[in-house]
Scaffold this active site. Structure first.
Site, PDB file in Angstrom:
ATOM      1  N   LYS A   1       0.852  -1.049   0.001  1.00 53.84           N
ATOM      2  CA  LYS A   1      -0.072  -0.027  -0.104  1.00 53.84           C
ATOM      3  C   LYS A   1       0.844   1.227   0.114  1.00 53.84           C
ATOM      4  CE  LYS A   1      -4.368  -1.727   1.407  1.00 53.84           C
ATOM      5  NZ  LYS A   1      -5.571  -2.108   2.360  1.00 53.84           N
TER       6      LYS A   1
ATOM      7  N   ARG B   1      -3.429  -9.939   4.801  1.00 57.42           N
ATOM      8  CA  ARG B   1      -3.901 -10.162   3.330  1.00 57.42           C
ATOM      9  C   ARG B   1      -2.627  -9.785   2.716  1.00 57.42           C
ATOM     10  NH1 ARG B   1      -5.964  -6.754  -0.425  1.00 57.42           N
ATOM     11  NH2 ARG B   1      -7.495  -7.556  -2.035  1.00 57.42           N
TER      12      ARG B   1
HETATM   13  C1  8Y7 Z   1      -7.978  -4.335   1.544  1.00 62.11           C
HETATM   14  C2  8Y7 Z   1      -9.170  -5.238   0.909  1.00 62.11           C
HETATM   15  C3  8Y7 Z   1      -8.268  -4.247  -0.580  1.00 62.11           C
HETATM   16  C4  8Y7 Z   1      -7.856  -4.437   2.910  1.00 62.11           C
HETATM   17  C5  8Y7 Z   1      -9.547  -6.249   3.183  1.00 62.11           C
HETATM   18  C6  8Y7 Z   1      -5.143  -3.304  -2.007  1.00 62.11           C
HETATM   19  C7  8Y7 Z   1     -10.125  -5.633  -1.108  1.00 62.11           C
HETATM   20  C8  8Y7 Z   1      -6.487  -2.407  -2.149  1.00 62.11           C
HETATM   21  N1  8Y7 Z   1      -7.665  -3.706   0.580  1.00 62.11           N
HETATM   22  N2  8Y7 Z   1      -9.799  -6.157   2.003  1.00 62.11           N
HETATM   23  N3  8Y7 Z   1      -9.119  -5.125  -0.207  1.00 62.11           N
HETATM   24  N4  8Y7 Z   1      -8.548  -5.216   3.646  1.00 62.11           N
HETATM   25  N5  8Y7 Z   1     -10.404  -7.056   3.946  1.00 62.11           N
HETATM   26  O1  8Y7 Z   1      -4.223  -2.550  -1.846  1.00 62.11           O
HETATM   27  O2  8Y7 Z   1      -6.879  -3.804   3.483  1.00 62.11           O
HETATM   28  O3  8Y7 Z   1      -5.422  -4.115  -1.888  1.00 62.11           O
HETATM   29  S1  8Y7 Z   1      -8.123  -3.554  -2.122  1.00 62.11           S
END
Ligand code: 8Y7
Length: 269
Positions: A214, A249
């Site tokens: 990020k 994640r």
């Molecule tokens: C997150 C996410 C994204 C996060 C959860 C990226 C779909 C942007 N970020 N889902 N999704 N938590 N639960 O940088 O921080 O992957 S999208």
């Protein structure tokens, strides 16, 4: 190579969008998407998170039909090829329903089931749900995020969403909470949330942290580009786990797994 399990789970990210910022356009063909998912599993991912709508700041909205067309073939193929839990990254009730019918067992909703009908559908599907906090929409969220106390404000939001879930019959054990790094937060907000991550523990749900690649990592590293954020991302994942995250994640599964194994060995677990 044998896969070693860690207590904290690794959620591997699989974007099936043409406009995701860190792997844009790579995984749009279902065959390639499945190969990529299988690679993440070989690398030790415990969960695969499949998303068909980019949620990065300023991303275009995707129609329900397009989102379904992107994700459902991949979920179907993957659920026959592996027993690893599949997470569907969506905010749309219809996508949730079809994804679960196709083999997904976790709904990852950056909108925390606030869309019309989302709570009811999620309750009827009897799956785990990840509720993420964000301030504003993907289009507007980074414009001028404002909080009182950022952690207290997010805790209050979680409390309300837990109550809303319980009212429709989604038990606390089913709920995973995620403060949503980068979603309507300044760098200072993000750092404070990471530092005080353990304050979400007392809500009684599992916790997820998504920091991988990020812009906050880029910002800390003097505006490093996305490709150069691996070590920073892994470090942030480790800090999150030390501060109570149950699931991270990530894009970089092998690297995160290695770090988690070292952390775990050090703790004597
Ligand atoms: C997150 C996410 C994204 C996060 C959860 C990226 C779909 C942007 N970020 N889902 N999704 N938590 N639960 O940088 O921080 O992957 S999208």
């Amino acid at each position: 190579m044998t896969i070693q399990r860690t207590q904290a789970l690794v959620m591997g990210i699989l974007n099936v969008t043409p406009d995701s910022f860190s792997d844009g356009g790579q995984y749009i063909n279902p065959k390639d998407a499945i190969a990529s998912a299988l690679r993440l599993i070989e690398q030790g991912a415990d969960i695969i998170d499949i998303g068909g709508e980019s949620t990065r700041p300023g991303a275009k909205l995707v129609s329900t039909a397009d989102e379904i067309e992107r994700v459902i073939p991949v979920i179907k193929a993957l659920s026959t090829a592996t027993n690893i839990p599949i997470s569907i990254d969506t905010s749309k009730p219809q996508v949730m329903e079809q994804a679960v019918a196709s083999g997904a067992s976790l709904i990852n909703d950056v909108n925390a089931l606030q869309a019309d009908g989302a709570l009811q559908i999620a309750a009827s599907l009897d799956v785990d749900v990840c509720l993420m906090h964000r301030q504003g929409s993907s289009q507007t969220m980074q414009q001028n995020p404002i909080y009182g106390d950022v952690v207290d404000d997010i805790r209050q939001f979680f409390q309300q969403r837990i109550e809303a879930c319980e009212q429709v019959g989604i038990a606390k054990e089913r709920i995973i909470l995620d403060p949503g790094f980068g979603f309507g937060k300044t760098l200072e907000h993000n750092l404070e949330i990471l530092r005080r991550f353990d304050e979400f523990k007392s809500l009684g749900c599992r916790l997820l942290a998504g920091l991988s690649r990020k812009s906050m990592i880029g910002a800390i590293l003097n505006n490093r580009d996305v490709k150069g954020r691996v070590v920073g991302s892994v470090t942030s994942a480790i800090i999150a786990v030390q501060n109570g995250a149950d699931i991270v994640r990530v894009h970089d599964v092998i690297e995160t797994k290695d770090a988690l194994l070292v952390l775990q060995a050090t703790k004597g677990e």
